[in-house]
Design a protein around this motif. Sequence first.
Motif, PDB file in Angstrom:
ATOM      1  N   THR A  29      66.768 -12.859 -20.746  1.00  0.00           N
ATOM      2  CA  THR A  29      65.334 -12.547 -20.656  1.00  0.00           C
ATOM      3  C   THR A  29      65.084 -11.075 -20.951  1.00  0.00           C
ATOM      4  O   THR A  29      64.063 -10.739 -21.550  1.00  0.00           O
ATOM      5  N   ALA A  30      65.989 -10.191 -20.554  1.00  0.00           N
ATOM      6  CA  ALA A  30      65.808  -8.770 -20.849  1.00  0.00           C
ATOM      7  C   ALA A  30      65.904  -8.521 -22.357  1.00  0.00           C
ATOM      8  O   ALA A  30      65.118  -7.742 -22.924  1.00  0.00           O
ATOM      9  N   ARG A  31      66.847  -9.181 -23.019  1.00  0.00           N
ATOM     10  CA  ARG A  31      66.959  -9.047 -24.476  1.00  0.00           C
ATOM     11  C   ARG A  31      65.721  -9.611 -25.162  1.00  0.00           C
ATOM     12  O   ARG A  31      65.206  -9.024 -26.121  1.00  0.00           O
ATOM     13  N   LEU A  32      65.228 -10.734 -24.658  1.00  0.00           N
ATOM     14  CA  LEU A  32      64.032 -11.348 -25.221  1.00  0.00           C
ATOM     15  C   LEU A  32      62.807 -10.455 -24.998  1.00  0.00           C
ATOM     16  O   LEU A  32      61.963 -10.316 -25.885  1.00  0.00           O
ATOM     17  N   ASN A  33      62.713  -9.833 -23.831  1.00  0.00           N
ATOM     18  CA  ASN A  33      61.622  -8.890 -23.560  1.00  0.00           C
ATOM     19  C   ASN A  33      61.612  -7.764 -24.583  1.00  0.00           C
ATOM     20  O   ASN A  33      60.555  -7.401 -25.119  1.00  0.00           O
ATOM     21  N   ASP A  49      42.315  -1.940 -36.888  1.00  0.00           N
ATOM     22  CA  ASP A  49      41.121  -2.207 -36.099  1.00  0.00           C
ATOM     23  C   ASP A  49      40.810  -0.950 -35.282  1.00  0.00           C
ATOM     24  O   ASP A  49      41.589  -0.554 -34.413  1.00  0.00           O
ATOM     25  N   GLU A  50      39.679  -0.340 -35.573  1.00  0.00           N
ATOM     26  CA  GLU A  50      39.307   0.901 -34.889  1.00  0.00           C
ATOM     27  C   GLU A  50      39.049   0.692 -33.404  1.00  0.00           C
ATOM     28  O   GLU A  50      39.125   1.630 -32.623  1.00  0.00           O
ATOM     29  N   ARG A  51      38.758  -0.529 -33.012  1.00  0.00           N
ATOM     30  CA  ARG A  51      38.482  -0.800 -31.597  1.00  0.00           C
ATOM     31  C   ARG A  51      39.720  -0.639 -30.731  1.00  0.00           C
ATOM     32  O   ARG A  51      39.621  -0.422 -29.527  1.00  0.00           O
ATOM     33  N   LEU A  52      40.900  -0.749 -31.345  1.00  0.00           N
ATOM     34  CA  LEU A  52      42.137  -0.624 -30.574  1.00  0.00           C
ATOM     35  C   LEU A  52      42.505   0.825 -30.280  1.00  0.00           C
ATOM     36  O   LEU A  52      43.144   1.109 -29.271  1.00  0.00           O
ATOM     37  N   GLY A  53      42.128   1.753 -31.128  1.00  0.00           N
ATOM     38  CA  GLY A  53      42.438   3.150 -30.882  1.00  0.00           C
ATOM     39  C   GLY A  53      43.938   3.391 -30.856  1.00  0.00           C
ATOM     40  O   GLY A  53      44.703   2.771 -31.592  1.00  0.00           O
ATOM     41  N   PHE A  54      44.360   4.301 -29.989  1.00  0.00           N
ATOM     42  CA  PHE A  54      45.777   4.639 -29.859  1.00  0.00           C
ATOM     43  C   PHE A  54      46.385   3.735 -28.798  1.00  0.00           C
ATOM     44  O   PHE A  54      46.265   3.980 -27.607  1.00  0.00           O
ATOM     45  N   LEU A  55      47.034   2.686 -29.238  1.00  0.00           N
ATOM     46  CA  LEU A  55      47.566   1.658 -28.353  1.00  0.00           C
ATOM     47  C   LEU A  55      49.088   1.752 -28.312  1.00  0.00           C
ATOM     48  O   LEU A  55      49.739   1.927 -29.335  1.00  0.00           O
ATOM     49  N   THR A  56      49.649   1.617 -27.124  1.00  0.00           N
ATOM     50  CA  THR A  56      51.095   1.603 -26.948  1.00  0.00           C
ATOM     51  C   THR A  56      51.487   0.346 -26.197  1.00  0.00           C
ATOM     52  O   THR A  56      50.910   0.044 -25.158  1.00  0.00           O
ATOM     53  N   VAL A  57      52.470  -0.382 -26.724  1.00  0.00           N
ATOM     54  CA  VAL A  57      53.027  -1.537 -26.021  1.00  0.00           C
ATOM     55  C   VAL A  57      54.158  -0.990 -25.154  1.00  0.00           C
ATOM     56  O   VAL A  57      55.184  -0.561 -25.660  1.00  0.00           O
ATOM     57  N   THR A  58      53.942  -0.977 -23.849  1.00  0.00           N
ATOM     58  CA  THR A  58      54.911  -0.363 -22.934  1.00  0.00           C
ATOM     59  C   THR A  58      55.967  -1.330 -22.445  1.00  0.00           C
ATOM     60  O   THR A  58      57.023  -0.892 -21.987  1.00  0.00           O
ATOM     61  N   GLY A  59      55.718  -2.626 -22.531  1.00  0.00           N
ATOM     62  CA  GLY A  59      56.725  -3.581 -22.088  1.00  0.00           C
ATOM     63  C   GLY A  59      56.241  -5.008 -22.219  1.00  0.00           C
ATOM     64  O   GLY A  59      55.048  -5.264 -22.432  1.00  0.00           O
ATOM     65  N   VAL A  60      57.194  -5.931 -22.095  1.00  0.00           N
ATOM     66  CA  VAL A  60      56.892  -7.362 -22.124  1.00  0.00           C
ATOM     67  C   VAL A  60      57.734  -8.017 -21.051  1.00  0.00           C
ATOM     68  O   VAL A  60      58.907  -7.681 -20.880  1.00  0.00           O
ATOM     69  N   GLU A  61      57.134  -8.934 -20.327  1.00  0.00           N
ATOM     70  CA  GLU A  61      57.868  -9.726 -19.335  1.00  0.00           C
ATOM     71  C   GLU A  61      57.680 -11.198 -19.685  1.00  0.00           C
ATOM     72  O   GLU A  61      56.570 -11.713 -19.665  1.00  0.00           O
ATOM     73  N   VAL A  62      58.791 -11.856 -19.993  1.00  0.00           N
ATOM     74  CA  VAL A  62      58.775 -13.266 -20.352  1.00  0.00           C
ATOM     75  C   VAL A  62      59.262 -14.067 -19.156  1.00  0.00           C
ATOM     76  O   VAL A  62      60.236 -13.701 -18.506  1.00  0.00           O
ATOM     77  N   ASP A  63      58.562 -15.183 -18.869  1.00  0.00           N
ATOM     78  CA  ASP A  63      59.030 -16.092 -17.819  1.00  0.00           C
ATOM     79  C   ASP A  63      60.371 -16.686 -18.232  1.00  0.00           C
ATOM     80  O   ASP A  63      60.667 -16.811 -19.426  1.00  0.00           O
ATOM     81  N   SER A  64      61.154 -17.089 -17.252  1.00  0.00           N
ATOM     82  CA  SER A  64      62.467 -17.651 -17.556  1.00  0.00           C
ATOM     83  C   SER A  64      62.359 -18.974 -18.319  1.00  0.00           C
ATOM     84  O   SER A  64      63.263 -19.330 -19.070  1.00  0.00           O
ATOM     85  N   ASP A  65      61.257 -19.685 -18.160  1.00  0.00           N
ATOM     86  CA  ASP A  65      61.082 -20.947 -18.885  1.00  0.00           C
ATOM     87  C   ASP A  65      60.324 -20.774 -20.203  1.00  0.00           C
ATOM     88  O   ASP A  65      59.976 -21.755 -20.855  1.00  0.00           O
ATOM     89  N   LEU A  66      60.081 -19.534 -20.606  1.00  0.00           N
ATOM     90  CA  LEU A  66      59.424 -19.180 -21.875  1.00  0.00           C
ATOM     91  C   LEU A  66      58.012 -19.740 -22.027  1.00  0.00           C
ATOM     92  O   LEU A  66      57.541 -19.937 -23.139  1.00  0.00           O
ATOM     93  N   ASN A  67      57.322 -19.988 -20.929  1.00  0.00           N
ATOM     94  CA  ASN A  67      55.945 -20.465 -21.023  1.00  0.00           C
ATOM     95  C   ASN A  67      54.959 -19.339 -21.270  1.00  0.00           C
ATOM     96  O   ASN A  67      53.938 -19.540 -21.916  1.00  0.00           O
TER      97      ASN A  67
END
Length: 179
Positions: A29-33, A49-67
């Motif tokens: 799950t950590a590798r998948l994140n 898209d100008e509405r997003l501005g300066f956006l940073t993706v700081t992390g992802v958390e995936v459920d263990s069942d990938l839902n």
Amino acid sequence: MARSSGRRGGGGDRRRAARPPTNRHYPRTARLNNLLQRIVADYLERVDDERLGFLTVTGVEVDSDLNRAEVFVSALDRAPDPEADEAYLEVLAEYRKAIQSEINAQARIRKTPEVVFAFDPGVRAGARIEEILAGLDPVTEPETENDAEAEPETPSDAETDAEAQGDAETDVDAPTEDA
């Protein structure tokens, strides 16, 4: 008459090749994140898209069942505002299906999780702490007499080496009494 091994196609003597050892030191799950974070960040970087501005993706958390995959974002170019946050998340929700398609195309996983966006609470908490610290008066310690006399001046190593080298050159160049 030969007996079959009970497997399809016969050939009970065939064995699967052993898989080579891997250097996976952290859970799937950590590798998948990490993989999904890169995919989502790359996709959003390509979006114009100008509405997003300066956006940073700081992390992802995936459920263990990938839902479900919760994508944490932060927008550093604006102050936190609950009403503006909702509008920002609605803009991101417009790209949800395209992002899920991108994940399906790039990641080799059985099931593509549903992407849900949220603001990163860690970034918000850090910004709040910084704001509180900035509002405090700086504390200065009075200078004491001991601080002024703490260390006497000593020549640096470079100065000492230069003086020693200069003395050595002087000794070589000095005339001798035998001459």
